[in-house]
Design an enzyme around this catalytic site. Structure first.
Site, PDB file in Angstrom:
ATOM      1  N   CYS A  71      44.937  59.722 -27.662  1.00 42.35           N
ATOM      2  CA  CYS A  71      44.986  58.983 -26.491  1.00 42.35           C
ATOM      3  C   CYS A  71      45.081  59.888 -25.248  1.00 42.35           C
ATOM      4  O   CYS A  71      46.094  60.805 -24.917  1.00 42.35           O
ATOM      5  CB  CYS A  71      46.173  58.276 -26.531  1.00 42.35           C
ATOM      6  SG  CYS A  71      46.633  56.794 -25.405  1.00 42.35           S
ATOM      7  N   GLY A  72      44.109  59.947 -24.116  1.00 43.72           N
ATOM      8  CA  GLY A  72      43.836  60.741 -23.270  1.00 43.72           C
ATOM      9  C   GLY A  72      44.723  60.412 -22.254  1.00 43.72           C
ATOM     10  O   GLY A  72      45.632  61.328 -21.431  1.00 43.72           O
ATOM     11  N   ASN A  73      44.849  59.073 -21.797  1.00 43.21           N
ATOM     12  CA  ASN A  73      45.858  58.619 -20.534  1.00 43.21           C
ATOM     13  C   ASN A  73      47.360  58.918 -21.048  1.00 43.21           C
ATOM     14  O   ASN A  73      48.281  59.217 -20.576  1.00 43.21           O
ATOM     15  CB  ASN A  73      45.572  57.138 -20.174  1.00 43.21           C
ATOM     16  CG  ASN A  73      44.256  57.141 -19.429  1.00 43.21           C
ATOM     17  OD1 ASN A  73      43.895  58.017 -18.639  1.00 43.21           O
ATOM     18  ND2 ASN A  73      43.456  56.258 -19.805  1.00 43.21           N
ATOM     19  N   HIS A 162      33.739  56.908 -29.994  1.00 44.39           N
ATOM     20  CA  HIS A 162      33.262  56.237 -28.900  1.00 44.39           C
ATOM     21  C   HIS A 162      31.576  56.124 -28.964  1.00 44.39           C
ATOM     22  O   HIS A 162      31.122  57.195 -29.507  1.00 44.39           O
ATOM     23  CB  HIS A 162      33.387  56.871 -27.573  1.00 44.39           C
ATOM     24  CG  HIS A 162      35.002  57.051 -27.471  1.00 44.39           C
ATOM     25  ND1 HIS A 162      35.636  56.397 -26.690  1.00 44.39           N
ATOM     26  CD2 HIS A 162      35.739  58.318 -27.623  1.00 44.39           C
ATOM     27  CE1 HIS A 162      36.986  56.770 -26.599  1.00 44.39           C
ATOM     28  NE2 HIS A 162      37.024  57.969 -27.388  1.00 44.39           N
ATOM     29  N   GLU A 211      38.421  48.914 -25.911  1.00 43.76           N
ATOM     30  CA  GLU A 211      39.002  49.617 -26.824  1.00 43.76           C
ATOM     31  C   GLU A 211      39.156  49.021 -28.081  1.00 43.76           C
ATOM     32  O   GLU A 211      39.651  47.980 -28.203  1.00 43.76           O
ATOM     33  CB  GLU A 211      40.224  50.034 -26.437  1.00 43.76           C
ATOM     34  CG  GLU A 211      40.242  51.141 -25.228  1.00 43.76           C
ATOM     35  CD  GLU A 211      41.503  51.930 -25.033  1.00 43.76           C
ATOM     36  OE1 GLU A 211      42.188  52.153 -25.872  1.00 43.76           O
ATOM     37  OE2 GLU A 211      41.989  52.300 -23.855  1.00 43.76           O
ATOM     38  N   CYS A 220      40.383  54.684 -20.147  1.00 47.27           N
ATOM     39  CA  CYS A 220      40.450  55.190 -21.326  1.00 47.27           C
ATOM     40  C   CYS A 220      40.325  56.658 -21.210  1.00 47.27           C
ATOM     41  O   CYS A 220      39.066  57.004 -20.888  1.00 47.27           O
ATOM     42  CB  CYS A 220      39.433  54.558 -22.446  1.00 47.27           C
ATOM     43  SG  CYS A 220      39.391  55.440 -23.971  1.00 47.27           S
ATOM     44  N   GLY A 221      41.244  57.535 -21.278  1.00 47.95           N
ATOM     45  CA  GLY A 221      41.019  58.844 -21.323  1.00 47.95           C
ATOM     46  C   GLY A 221      40.046  59.716 -22.126  1.00 47.95           C
ATOM     47  O   GLY A 221      39.112  60.196 -21.572  1.00 47.95           O
ATOM     48  N   GLY A 223      37.953  58.085 -23.741  1.00 44.34           N
ATOM     49  CA  GLY A 223      36.498  57.441 -23.350  1.00 44.34           C
ATOM     50  C   GLY A 223      36.138  58.021 -22.054  1.00 44.34           C
ATOM     51  O   GLY A 223      34.713  58.459 -22.151  1.00 44.34           O
TER      52      GLY A 223
END
Ligand SMILES: N[C@H](CCC[C@H](N)C(=O)O)C(=O)O
Length: 284
Positions: A71-73, A162, A211, A220-221, A223
Site C-alpha cells: 500500500c503506497g499511500n 494493476h 481498487e 492509490c500509491g 497504482g
C-alpha cells in the site's frame, strides 16, 4: 481500542498501533471500521506491527476485509506514524510488507514527518509473475473483453497487481460500472486494481482508480507507480524525469530509475485524528 485516522492524498485508512494493541481478526475489524455510516469510515485498515527484520511492519486490509500485499499511500502514513510517535527515531526507516522490506526517507517539519519518499522496489512486468492470469503472455497493450467491449491494458505489479487502461477522458468514466467488471474479470482470479489514465503531456498523467477490495478511492500509491511505469513503457511520457501523477486526492511524483530498476514515490502523509472505538462486540 485506540486508533489513528490518516490519509495519503485522500486515500484514508484506520491505523492501529500493534506495538500497544492486539487485533485478533483484522478482516472483520477492517470491514467494520471502514463503513462510513456504522464505523469510522475509511478505505481499509492498516496495522503497524513490530518486526524482527525491519523497523516496523505494515499489515494492510482493504475495505472488504481482504488482505493487501502493499500500500503506497499507507506506507507513507506508517512511516509518519512511527516517527511522530517516537517508535523510530531516525528519518530513514525500513518497513516490512507482504511484498518485502521497503525503505523510506522522511522530510521533517516542526518535528513531524511531512513529505515521504518511498523506494517502492522494482516493477514486475512478466505476465507469468503477475498474479494476473491474462489470456495472453502480453503485458503491454494486452486485449481484454469487458462488458462486451474490447479494451487494451498494460499489466504491472508493484507487489500488488494493476491493469492500466488509457482513455481520452477520465472524468466521463462510469467507474461504478466498469470498475467492478475489471476487478472481478475471469482473467484476474486474484482480482485486480484497475487504473484509468489520461495522458496530459510528456511529464504528466491524470488517473482514476478502482481498487481491488475497496472500490474507487481518491488515490492509490502503488497504482500511481504502476501507471508511471506503464506510461514510460508505452512511450506516453519521458523516461528520464519524474512523472507527475494527478489523482482525485492530489499529486504524486514518481521516478523510475531505470539503471537501478527501482521506482521512487514521493508524497505527503497526514494525521487526521486519534480516537478510541469499542470493538468488544467483535471479540476484540
Ligand atoms: N491504496 C493502496 C493500494 C491498495 C491495493 C489493494 N487494493 C490490493 O491490492 O488489494 C495504495 O496506495 O497503494
Amino acid at each position: 481500542m485506540k486508533f489513528t485516522k490518516m490519509q495519503g492524498i485522500g486515500n484514508d485508512y484506520v491505523y492501529i498501533n500493534c506495538f500497544e494493541e492486539t487485533v485478533k481478526d483484522p478482516s472483520a475489524v477492517a470491514r467494520f471500521v471502514s463503513d462510513r455510516h456504522f464505523g469510522i469510515g475509511s478505505d481499509g485498515l492498516i496495522l503497524i506491527r513490530p518486526s524482527q527484520v525491519a523497523d516496523c511492519e505494515m499489515d494492510m486490509y482493504n475495505l472488504d476485509g481482504s488482505q493487501g500485499a502493499m500500500c503506497g499511500n499507507g506506507i507513507r502514513c506508517v512511516a509518519k506514524y512511527v516517527f511522530d510517535h517516537g517508535i523510530v527515531n531516525k528519518t530513514s526507516i525500513s518497513i516490512a510488507t507482504k511484498s518485502g522490506i521497503k525503505y523510506v526517507d522522511l522530510t521533517v517539519k516542526d518535528g513531524k514527518a511531512s513529505l515521504i519518499r518511498v523506494n517502492m522496489g522494482s516493477p514486475i512486468l512478466q505476465a507469468t509473475q503477475i498474479p494476473v492470469v491474462a489470456d495472453t503472455e502480453q503485458v503491454i497493450d494486452a486485449p481484454i473483453q469487458v462488458d462486451g467491449q474490447e479494451y487494451h491494458y498494460t499489466a504491472v505489479s508493484m507487489g500488488n497487481p494493476h491493469a492500466i487502461v488509457y482513455v481520452e477522458d477520465t472524468d466521463s468514466l462510469d467507474l461504478a460500472k466498469i470498475g467492478p467488471s475489471f476487478e472481478n474479470h475471469v482473467n484476474f482470479p486474484d482480482r485486480i486494481n484497475t487504473e484509468f489514465v489520461q495522458v496530459l503531456d510528456k511529464h504528466t498523467v491524470k488517473m482514476r482508480v478502482w481498487e481491488r477490495g475497496s472500490g474507487e478511492t481518491l488515490a492509490c500509491g502503488t497504482g500511481a507507480c504502476a501507471v508511471a511505469v506503464a506510461s514510460i513503457l508505452n512511450g506516453h511520457v519521458s523516461p528520464d524525469t519524474p512523472v507527475t501523477v494527478k489523482l482525485l486526492g492530489g499529486d504524486l511524483q514518481i521516478f523510475w530509475n531505470r539503471s537501478e530498476n527501482l521506482v521512487y514515490m514521493t508524497g505527503p502523509a497526514v494525521t487526521v485524528f486519534d480516537g478510541q472505538i469499542d470493538l468488544s462486540f467483535l471479540g476484540e
